[in-house]
Design an enzyme around this catalytic site. Structure first.
Site, PDB file in Angstrom:
ATOM      1  N   ASP A 104      10.367   6.376 114.414  1.00 45.08           N
ATOM      2  CA  ASP A 104      11.135   7.244 113.521  1.00 45.08           C
ATOM      3  C   ASP A 104      10.693   8.679 113.806  1.00 45.08           C
ATOM      4  O   ASP A 104       9.780   8.943 114.596  1.00 45.08           O
ATOM      5  CB  ASP A 104      10.925   6.828 112.050  1.00 45.08           C
ATOM      6  N   TYR A 105      11.322   9.584 113.128  1.00 42.48           N
ATOM      7  CA  TYR A 105      11.238  11.020 113.410  1.00 42.48           C
ATOM      8  C   TYR A 105       9.785  11.524 113.353  1.00 42.48           C
ATOM      9  O   TYR A 105       9.188  11.507 112.286  1.00 42.48           O
ATOM     10  CB  TYR A 105      12.071  11.744 112.347  1.00 42.48           C
TER      11      TYR A 105
END
Ligand code: GLC
Length: 746
Positions: free
Chosen positions: A292-293
């Protein structure tokens, strides 16, 4: 002269003939074997820098879904340092950036374009929690299929969906993005959405890679606070939170995304148990895993990695293949390989997983095949797609209350008041994570009602209040409108940004003064219909007591107003059921249907597991939803009263539409394993069918219970069926059920 012309024409014809097979070849799907050969050949040509470039995903910042870190991504693309881009879409824009990669980087490896197409690209569908309320996986598959068609026409090949996190805590804003609290429903919806996005062939230019996220157990964040700590037994992880991810794998999901949270002390992005042990060794997953980011450097913040190099090391050791947005694979992996801490062979495996999917998509044969302005124009917001959105929206609506059959309303009603901050709101219909959706495309409830009623109907619209804030300035006007009306439709709920990422709420009440607005309308004596828009269960205990009719409509997207009007005026009989329990008070949370019995389960009396200040029952239970007709259940039968551990048995029940209107009913099957080597939930969903019934129609509904429906991880963590007594419950929700039982013998 004539002969020269003839020769030129002949040459042209030959050239065309020769060129044709190549064109055909360029459009022909490669076999697995051919892809493997091409991947291995390409990897041999790649430098280490080019390899870690393929493992790097940057955002274009065309839309923002997290902190902006860099703006020089075009330069990096030309240098072959970017394998994939997200938040970039549109046939022209993706074609432009793709040319940078193909024509400027040394090997010209095309970019992979990803985006959060969670519930629609430009034609927006109900939020996934709403779609789950349809209890119809084919609805979720249809919705994902339309989203894929629109995305793939706009230059995208990859969506960061489905989100398959089980969520038992409605304070958590991301409950809106998944299929609710139940594992079995979650599995079915996960598989359906993967199939909808990926279709039968990734080579087709109307299908895209799916991504099962957020791996794993992100929905169990303590306190319902996003990104917070997750701690649970491996048994609960394997029996409750992992099955939807496994269902996605079994449906062929191409990618996974690691979650932000730690699990039992180890951040998911560096979690060898989740990735090496479960995903690869047990499930034999061969797609790729993206973080994820910036969740790689966040392992430093977690206190699990000491610096950026260590964070990159821990991610790649846990079989992460692609780094979203941090750039640490790009900067740190070459060092780690030179130091011998990470083998190039390991990197080659990651790059191979990524390239294999790029070949499957046909990108290496034609990097521009998805950036098609003509197809984009045809697909985006087509009438067919909007009709699909309206159908899915109608099926997602749940009728929570309908005293004295106030609904459906008469289209020839004389005076109608339409009140509330969400009554003429187009933007919030988008819900969280609405892709390329635009508010101006959406049909508001007021517009839907205006299009539905007779020209003679006198509609008075009053906003009455804002979604938040404490101003009651609009109350008098709202009361005046209600007094003059035969019925008042009051549209209240949450703003779209009150659920989704980083949007946890500590309360579950209607925000602002909306409940007071409802009270003001109620006090006029005009019958009121409450239409609720929300991304999570809300504690609407006052409304449940005083408002005669209540519709749960989630955030229904582009066709929301039309779908709600279809239901309000009886052109569609609502058949949705809750995919998540509505508690009476936030203090009860987590409060879910498939809980353990405890040693003192009674709701009455003193020394029992309950609250002294709130009734210890759900406001609305899991699986609950009404209809404009009624259904009766009878003749619950089992094909046998006992079965061996590897046997199966048939369940049948007669369901009758006892009303005078056709409608859908979701027939639900639950089991209970009465005694186990570890305690078992008081009930577990193990079958459901949404069926249509004509007035007076009776159907005998059949289910099969297989050993897999009875298995769990026993005291020794063996996944098995334990002999003993089981109960079977069947009904239209998890509480009002017929019951019988059977025995499992060794
Ligand atoms: C966000 C979300 C994730 C999303 C990603 C890319 O932080 O957690 O669900 O897919 O970043 O936008």
């Amino acid at each position: 002269m004539k002969s020269l012309k003839l020769r030129i024409l002949t040459l042209l014809a030959c050239a065309l003939f020769l060129f044709q097979p190549f064109q055909v070849l360029a459009q022909q799907q490669l076999s697995e074997k051919e892809i493997d050969q091409k991947v291995n050949t390409l990897i041999k040509k790649m430098t280490l820098q080019e390899k870690v470039g393929q493992m790097t995903l940057f955002t274009s910042d065309m839309t923002v879904t997290g902190p902006t870190i860099r703006s020089d991504y075009e330069k990096l693309i030309k240098q072959g340092k970017v394998g994939a881009l997200f938040n970039a879409y549109g046939a022209d824009y993706t074609r432009k950036l793709q040319k940078l990669a193909v024509e400027n980087s040394r090997l010209g490896i095309p970019l992979l374009y990803g985006y959060d197409v969670i519930h629609g690209f430009r034609t927006v569908f109900p939020i996934p929690l709403g779609e789950a309320a349809s209890w119809d996986p084919s609805v979720a598959q249809k919705s994902a299929g339309v989203a894929a068609r629109e995305s793939a026409a706009a230059g995208l090949q990859w969506t960061f969906a489905p989100m398959v996190d089980i969520a038992r805590d409605p304070r958590w804003g991301r409950i809106a993005e998944g299929a609710g609290e139940d594992t079995y429903l979650g599995e079915k919806m996960a598989a359906a959405r993967v199939k909808g996005f990926q279709g039968n062939s990734l080579f087709a230019t109307n299908t895209i890679l799916a991504c099962a996220k957020h791996y794993a157990a992100y929905g169990a964040a303590e306190g319902g606070r996003d990104y917070n700590t997750v701690n649970m037994s491996i048994r609960r992880l394997r029996d409750v939170y992992l099955p939807p991810f496994k269902a996605a794998k079994d449906a062929g999901v191409a990618t996974y995304m690691t979650s932000f949270n730690e699990l039992n002390g180890v951040p998911a992005t560096g979690n060898k148990f989740l990735m090496n042990q479960v995903l690869h060794n047990e499930w034999n997953f061969n797609g790729f895993v993206v973080t994820d980011y910036t969740s790689i450097p966040e392992m430093i913040v977690h206190g699990f990695a000491k610096d950026e190099t260590d964070a990159a090391y821990k991610a790649v050791e846990a079989s992460v293949d692609m780094d979203m947005q941090s750039g640490l694979f790009l900067s740190e992996l070459p060092k780690l390989i030179k130091e011998g801490k990470v083998s190039e062979q390991q990197i080659n495996k990651a790059v191979a997983r990524i390239l294999r999917l790029k070949y499957k998509l046909g990108l290496l044969q034609d990097p521009y095949r998805y950036s098609d302005a003509t197809r984009q124009k045809q697909e985006i917001l087509s009438d067919e797609n909007k009709q699909a959105a309206r159908d899915v929206a109608r099926k997602s609506i749940v009728l929570l209350k309908n005293e004295n059959q106030l609904l459906p309303l008469d289209k020839n009603i004389k005076n109608l008041a339409v009140i509330g901050p969400l009554a003429d709101d187009q933007e919030d219909l988008l819900g969280p994570w609405s892709g390329a959706g635009r508010g101006e495309d959406n049909i508001s409830v007021l517009s839907g009602i205006k299009a539905k009623v007779s020209p003679e109907t006198n509609i008075t619209y009053v906003k009455g209040a804002e979604i938040t804030g404490n101003s009651e300035e609009g109350f008098e006007e709202a009361k005046e409108a209600a007094r003059k009306a035969d019925v008042a439709v009051v549209v209240v709920g949450e703003a779209r940004n009150m659920s989704g990422e980083a949007a946890s709420r500590a309360t579950l009440d209607l925000p602002g003064v909306q409940q007071d607005l409802l009270k003001a309308v109620h006090e006029t004596g005009t019958p009121a219909v409450m239409v609720m828009m929300n991304g999570r269960p809300l504690t609407i205990t006052w409304s449940d007591k005083y408002i005669p009719s209540i519709l749960e409509t989630w955030f229904l997207g582009t066709e929301g107003g039309n779908a709600i009007a279809d239901v309000l005026f009886g052109d569609y009989n609502p058949g949705g059921k809750l995919p998540v329990t509505f508690p009476r008070h936030v203090g009860m949370v987590p409060y879910y249907y498939n809980h353990k019995n405890t040693g003192r389960p009674k709701a009455e009396g003193k020394y029992n597991s309950k609250y002294i200040d709130v009734k210890n029952t759900a406001l609305y239970p899991f699986g609950y939803g009404l209809s404009y007709t009624t259904f009766s259940y009878d003749n619950l039968k089992l094909s046998k009263k006992s079965m061996s551990v590897d046997d199966s048995l048939q369940v049948s029940v007669d369901v009758e539409n006892t009303g005078n209107r056709a409608g859908d009913e979701v027939v639900q099957l639950y089991i209970r394993d009465l005694v186990g080597s570890v305690t078992r939930p008081i009930e577990q969903l193990r079958g459901f069918k949404r069926l249509h019934f004509e007035p007076g129609e009776t159907k005998t509904v059949h289910f099969t219970l297989n050993p897999d429906d009875l298995k769990f991880h026993d005291i020794n963590m063996d996944y098995r069926v334990e002999p003993g007594q089981f109960k079977v419950f069947v009904g239209g929700n998890s509480k009002d059920v017929l019951q019988t039982g059977f025995e499992v013998t060794q």
